[in-house]
Design a protein around this motif. Sequence first.
Motif, mmCIF file in Angstrom:
data_model
loop_
_atom_site.group_PDB
_atom_site.id
_atom_site.type_symbol
_atom_site.label_atom_id
_atom_site.label_comp_id
_atom_site.label_asym_id
_atom_site.label_seq_id
_atom_site.Cartn_x
_atom_site.Cartn_y
_atom_site.Cartn_z
ATOM 1 N N ASP A 129 -20.212 -4.727 6.342
ATOM 2 C CA ASP A 129 -19.448 -4.907 4.762
ATOM 3 C C ASP A 129 -20.226 -3.883 3.988
ATOM 4 O OD1 ASP A 129 -18.825 -5.466 2.521
ATOM 5 O OD2 ASP A 129 -19.678 -7.475 2.276
ATOM 6 N N PRO A 130 -19.352 -2.802 3.516
ATOM 7 C CA PRO A 130 -19.770 -1.585 2.982
ATOM 8 C C PRO A 130 -20.604 -2.106 1.604
ATOM 9 C CG PRO A 130 -17.591 -1.110 3.845
ATOM 10 C CD PRO A 130 -18.101 -2.744 4.109
ATOM 11 N N ILE A 131 -20.134 -3.322 0.997
ATOM 12 C CA ILE A 131 -20.554 -3.537 -0.219
ATOM 13 C C ILE A 131 -22.055 -4.025 -0.299
ATOM 14 C CG2 ILE A 131 -20.104 -4.948 -2.482
ATOM 15 C CD1 ILE A 131 -18.026 -2.866 -1.686
ATOM 16 N N LYS A 174 -20.037 0.995 -4.202
ATOM 17 C CA LYS A 174 -20.763 -0.287 -4.460
ATOM 18 C C LYS A 174 -20.859 -0.259 -6.055
ATOM 19 C CE LYS A 174 -23.964 -0.612 -0.508
ATOM 20 N NZ LYS A 174 -25.248 -0.486 -0.133
ATOM 21 N N ILE A 175 -21.140 1.094 -6.575
ATOM 22 C CA ILE A 175 -21.119 0.974 -8.233
ATOM 23 C C ILE A 175 -19.833 0.593 -8.665
ATOM 24 C CG2 ILE A 175 -21.408 2.506 -10.222
ATOM 25 C CD1 ILE A 175 -23.412 3.963 -8.481
ATOM 26 N N SER A 176 -18.785 1.188 -8.189
ATOM 27 C CA SER A 176 -17.623 0.590 -8.594
ATOM 28 C C SER A 176 -17.079 -0.700 -8.548
ATOM 29 C CB SER A 176 -16.374 1.430 -7.816
ATOM 30 O OG SER A 176 -15.125 1.337 -8.261
ATOM 31 N N ILE A 205 -16.256 -2.476 12.143
ATOM 32 C CA ILE A 205 -14.990 -3.147 11.578
ATOM 33 C C ILE A 205 -15.536 -3.630 10.328
ATOM 34 C CG2 ILE A 205 -13.572 -4.965 11.855
ATOM 35 C CD1 ILE A 205 -13.671 -4.674 14.889
ATOM 36 N N TYR A 206 -14.700 -3.384 9.201
ATOM 37 C CA TYR A 206 -14.982 -3.808 7.914
ATOM 38 C C TYR A 206 -13.616 -4.263 7.099
ATOM 39 C CZ TYR A 206 -13.917 1.117 6.792
ATOM 40 O OH TYR A 206 -13.106 2.107 7.014
ATOM 41 N N ASP A 207 -13.695 -4.902 6.098
ATOM 42 C CA ASP A 207 -12.619 -5.518 5.445
ATOM 43 C C ASP A 207 -12.822 -5.593 3.901
ATOM 44 O OD1 ASP A 207 -10.249 -6.292 4.787
ATOM 45 O OD2 ASP A 207 -10.655 -8.479 5.065
#
Length: 275
Positions: A55-57, A202-204, A271-273
Amino acid sequence: MLDFVKFTKYLVMDYLMQSKSFKIQVFILIITLFFCDYSFPQNSKNSLDSLIIFDPITDDITDKLPPLEALLDSAIQNSPLIKYEHYNIEYQKCDILSSKRSWTQYFGVQADASNGTWWYNDKDELTRLNRFYLTTSKRNQYSAGVFLRFPIFYIIDRKNDINRKKTLLEQATAQKEKQIVEVRKMVIQQYGVLLQQQNLLKISNEYQQYTSLQMKMAENEFKNGEIAIVELTRQKEIQTRGALEYEQYKTNFKTAYLILQEIVGIKFNLIYDLK
């Protein structure tokens, strides 16, 4: 689904206590329902967990990617530009070897064979009479020998030609080293771009959540008559701008991720969503 399975097991167990017939069939049915209850949901959960691994966040992508040095080595190994320079070096080595052996083209073995009838019209020089004699000869001729012919230019320029091709080899080697440096710089830069894009994402995301919360508060205040339509519109514009920026940073992050994959020649399979 699980309540139905448990209820069915209860009925089967009750039936088993009241009747002894079909004991084996009922036992098999109980075992089947047992595995349906415990195995199937567990496998489904494991499959779901294996699909969403990043999860990139919330996650740090540096913990999921190979070390930077491994990415550099992989990029050098898989770079088409470096492969091209490598093949060019091999070609220059072969060209030098051919130049060193080129003297053999002026040295060789020759053999001839002929068979036929020859006609000669000879003049008699011994008697000094202006008289010609026509003669016929049938012959089989064979000859063999070794020849050696060196052009003067080759003898003079051979050493210079070999040195010139050695210089081309050194140029090809230097060009390969240059390409290696360029590929390493490309990987380092793209790796930094990927990390930067994740931080911006993340900031966005935080900004988008904040503007969404502000918009909900503004809607409640507008319903209660605490703010005018102008203020509600302004909050909506802020929320829209935050959503657009989030979509842009999300696209930038995906692009940076895919470009790094192409440069290093590795599929990271993260794999990310993003929503």
